[in-house]
Design a protein around this motif. Structure first.
Motif, short mmCIF file in Angstrom:
data_model
loop_
_atom_site.label_atom_id
_atom_site.label_comp_id
_atom_site.label_asym_id
_atom_site.label_seq_id
_atom_site.Cartn_x
_atom_site.Cartn_y
_atom_site.Cartn_z
N VAL A 23 47.92 -4.00 -13.05
CA VAL A 23 46.93 -5.08 -12.92
C VAL A 23 47.45 -6.35 -13.59
CG1 VAL A 23 44.60 -5.84 -13.54
CG2 VAL A 23 44.98 -3.52 -12.66
N ARG A 24 48.04 -6.22 -14.76
CA ARG A 24 48.61 -7.41 -15.44
C ARG A 24 49.71 -8.05 -14.59
NH1 ARG A 24 46.78 -7.70 -20.72
NH2 ARG A 24 46.04 -5.72 -21.54
N ALA A 25 50.56 -7.22 -14.00
CA ALA A 25 51.62 -7.75 -13.14
C ALA A 25 51.02 -8.41 -11.90
CB ALA A 25 52.60 -6.64 -12.76
N ALA A 26 49.96 -7.85 -11.37
CA ALA A 26 49.29 -8.43 -10.20
C ALA A 26 48.68 -9.78 -10.54
CB ALA A 26 48.22 -7.48 -9.66
N VAL A 27 48.14 -9.93 -11.74
CA VAL A 27 47.62 -11.23 -12.18
C VAL A 27 48.73 -12.27 -12.08
CG1 VAL A 27 46.79 -12.57 -14.17
CG2 VAL A 27 45.79 -10.33 -13.68
N VAL A 56 51.03 -13.32 -1.01
CA VAL A 56 51.47 -12.00 -1.47
C VAL A 56 51.13 -10.97 -0.40
CG1 VAL A 56 51.16 -10.21 -3.23
CG2 VAL A 56 51.10 -12.62 -3.89
N SER A 57 52.14 -10.29 0.09
CA SER A 57 51.92 -9.22 1.08
C SER A 57 51.80 -7.88 0.36
CB SER A 57 53.08 -9.17 2.07
OG SER A 57 54.26 -8.71 1.42
N VAL A 58 51.35 -6.89 1.06
CA VAL A 58 51.30 -5.54 0.49
C VAL A 58 52.72 -5.09 0.14
CG1 VAL A 58 50.68 -3.13 0.91
CG2 VAL A 58 49.13 -4.95 1.62
N ASP A 59 53.69 -5.44 0.98
CA ASP A 59 55.08 -5.10 0.67
C ASP A 59 55.52 -5.76 -0.63
OD1 ASP A 59 55.42 -3.48 2.89
OD2 ASP A 59 56.27 -5.08 4.14
N LEU A 92 53.58 -6.49 -3.15
CA LEU A 92 52.93 -5.74 -4.22
C LEU A 92 53.68 -4.46 -4.51
CD1 LEU A 92 49.20 -6.23 -3.13
CD2 LEU A 92 50.32 -7.23 -5.14
N VAL A 93 54.04 -3.73 -3.47
CA VAL A 93 54.77 -2.48 -3.65
C VAL A 93 56.09 -2.74 -4.37
CG1 VAL A 93 55.98 -0.65 -2.40
CG2 VAL A 93 53.66 -1.29 -1.72
N THR A 94 56.82 -3.76 -3.93
CA THR A 94 58.12 -4.09 -4.51
C THR A 94 58.00 -4.58 -5.95
OG1 THR A 94 59.00 -4.65 -2.34
CG2 THR A 94 60.17 -5.53 -4.25
N HIS A 95 57.13 -5.55 -6.19
CA HIS A 95 57.03 -6.18 -7.51
C HIS A 95 56.29 -5.35 -8.55
CE1 HIS A 95 58.26 -9.70 -5.17
NE2 HIS A 95 58.72 -10.15 -6.32
N LEU A 96 55.36 -4.54 -8.10
CA LEU A 96 54.56 -3.77 -9.04
C LEU A 96 55.10 -2.36 -9.26
CD1 LEU A 96 50.97 -4.79 -7.83
CD2 LEU A 96 52.44 -5.93 -9.52
N VAL A 156 54.70 0.25 -7.37
CA VAL A 156 53.69 1.24 -7.00
C VAL A 156 53.88 1.59 -5.53
CG1 VAL A 156 51.21 1.63 -6.77
CG2 VAL A 156 52.07 0.28 -8.67
N HIS A 157 53.80 2.85 -5.22
CA HIS A 157 53.88 3.26 -3.82
C HIS A 157 52.65 2.77 -3.08
CE1 HIS A 157 57.41 5.73 -4.34
NE2 HIS A 157 56.87 6.22 -5.44
N ARG A 158 52.84 2.46 -1.82
CA ARG A 158 51.75 1.94 -0.98
C ARG A 158 50.53 2.87 -1.02
NH1 ARG A 158 52.09 -1.72 3.23
NH2 ARG A 158 54.34 -1.68 2.97
N ASN A 159 50.75 4.16 -0.88
CA ASN A 159 49.63 5.11 -0.89
C ASN A 159 48.90 5.08 -2.24
OD1 ASN A 159 50.15 5.88 1.73
ND2 ASN A 159 51.31 7.70 1.15
N SER A 160 49.64 4.98 -3.32
CA SER A 160 49.02 4.92 -4.65
C SER A 160 48.21 3.65 -4.82
CB SER A 160 50.09 5.00 -5.74
OG SER A 160 50.75 6.24 -5.71
N LEU A 161 48.74 2.56 -4.30
CA LEU A 161 48.03 1.29 -4.39
C LEU A 161 46.69 1.39 -3.66
CD1 LEU A 161 49.48 -2.18 -4.28
CD2 LEU A 161 47.65 -1.69 -2.67
N TYR A 162 46.72 1.94 -2.44
CA TYR A 162 45.48 2.06 -1.67
C TYR A 162 44.53 3.07 -2.29
CZ TYR A 162 47.21 -0.91 2.08
OH TYR A 162 47.65 -1.99 2.80
N LYS A 163 45.08 4.17 -2.81
CA LYS A 163 44.23 5.19 -3.42
C LYS A 163 43.54 4.65 -4.68
CE LYS A 163 44.17 9.89 -5.15
NZ LYS A 163 44.92 11.09 -5.43
N THR A 164 44.25 3.85 -5.46
CA THR A 164 43.70 3.34 -6.73
C THR A 164 42.80 2.13 -6.53
OG1 THR A 164 45.68 4.14 -7.87
CG2 THR A 164 44.32 2.52 -9.04
#
Length: 166
Positions: free
Chosen positions: A13-17, A28-31, A33-37, A39-47
């Motif tokens: 969350v801090r990195a997303a800020v 910011v695309s989902v890709d 977010l996955v790259t910079h954070l 986090v796997h795409r599925n984990s991002l959506y699940k969380t």
């Protein structure tokens, strides 16, 4: 039993800020977010449910960590110049981007931005003993100074004209 989460949600969350605060929601695309954070795409959506879900969590974190403490500091301001300096020195990137990019089209973002700015306005009004309308004008001027990128020069000049408020 499900797999244990492989990332620290608070760190994500801090990195997303930082990411949303530097590039805005639409930048910011989902890709990204996955790259910079990390986090796997599925984990991002699940969380977080979605990119917007993560954005809202990040925005609320920014408000809690950066904007609300600013309001607390503003409550102790003794003059308009101090208030201007506090606002123009604060990290308000995500708030400003949310206000111009997302708030016009997203009622939930608009409510968060409106409440945060109202808290800043109220803190200035209480500290300086002025109306909330005048405090809102001072907040707007400070945010404009911040956007122009010259907080010291313009802020000092404006504060000198506001000295009679004190």
């Amino acid at each position: 039993m499900g797999r244990q989460r492989a990332f620290d949600e608070d760190e994500v969350v801090r990195a997303a800020v930082g990411l949303f605060g530097s590039r805005a929601y639409d930048g910011v695309s989902v890709d990204d977010l996955v790259t910079h954070l990390g986090v796997h795409r599925n984990s991002l959506y699940k969380t977080f449910g979605s990119k917007r879900g993560l954005y809202l969590v990040a925005l609320r974190r920014h408000l809690a960590d950066d904007v609300h403490p600013l309001a607390g500091a503003l409550a102790a301001a003794t003059d308009a110049e101090t208030a201007l300096r506090l606002v123009t020195a604060a990290d308000l990137g995500l708030l400003l981007l949310a206000a111009v990019e997302r708030a016009p089209d997203d009622e939930e973002v608009a409510a968060e931005v409106t409440a945060a700015l109202a808290a800043v306005d109220q803190a200035i009004a209480d500290a300086l003993g002025i109306s909330t309308d005048l405090a809102a004008a001072l907040t707007a001027a400070a945010l404009g100074i911040l956007l122009r990128g010259n907080p010291d020069g313009v802020g000092t000049a404006l504060a000198q004209h506001l000295d009679p408020l004190d």
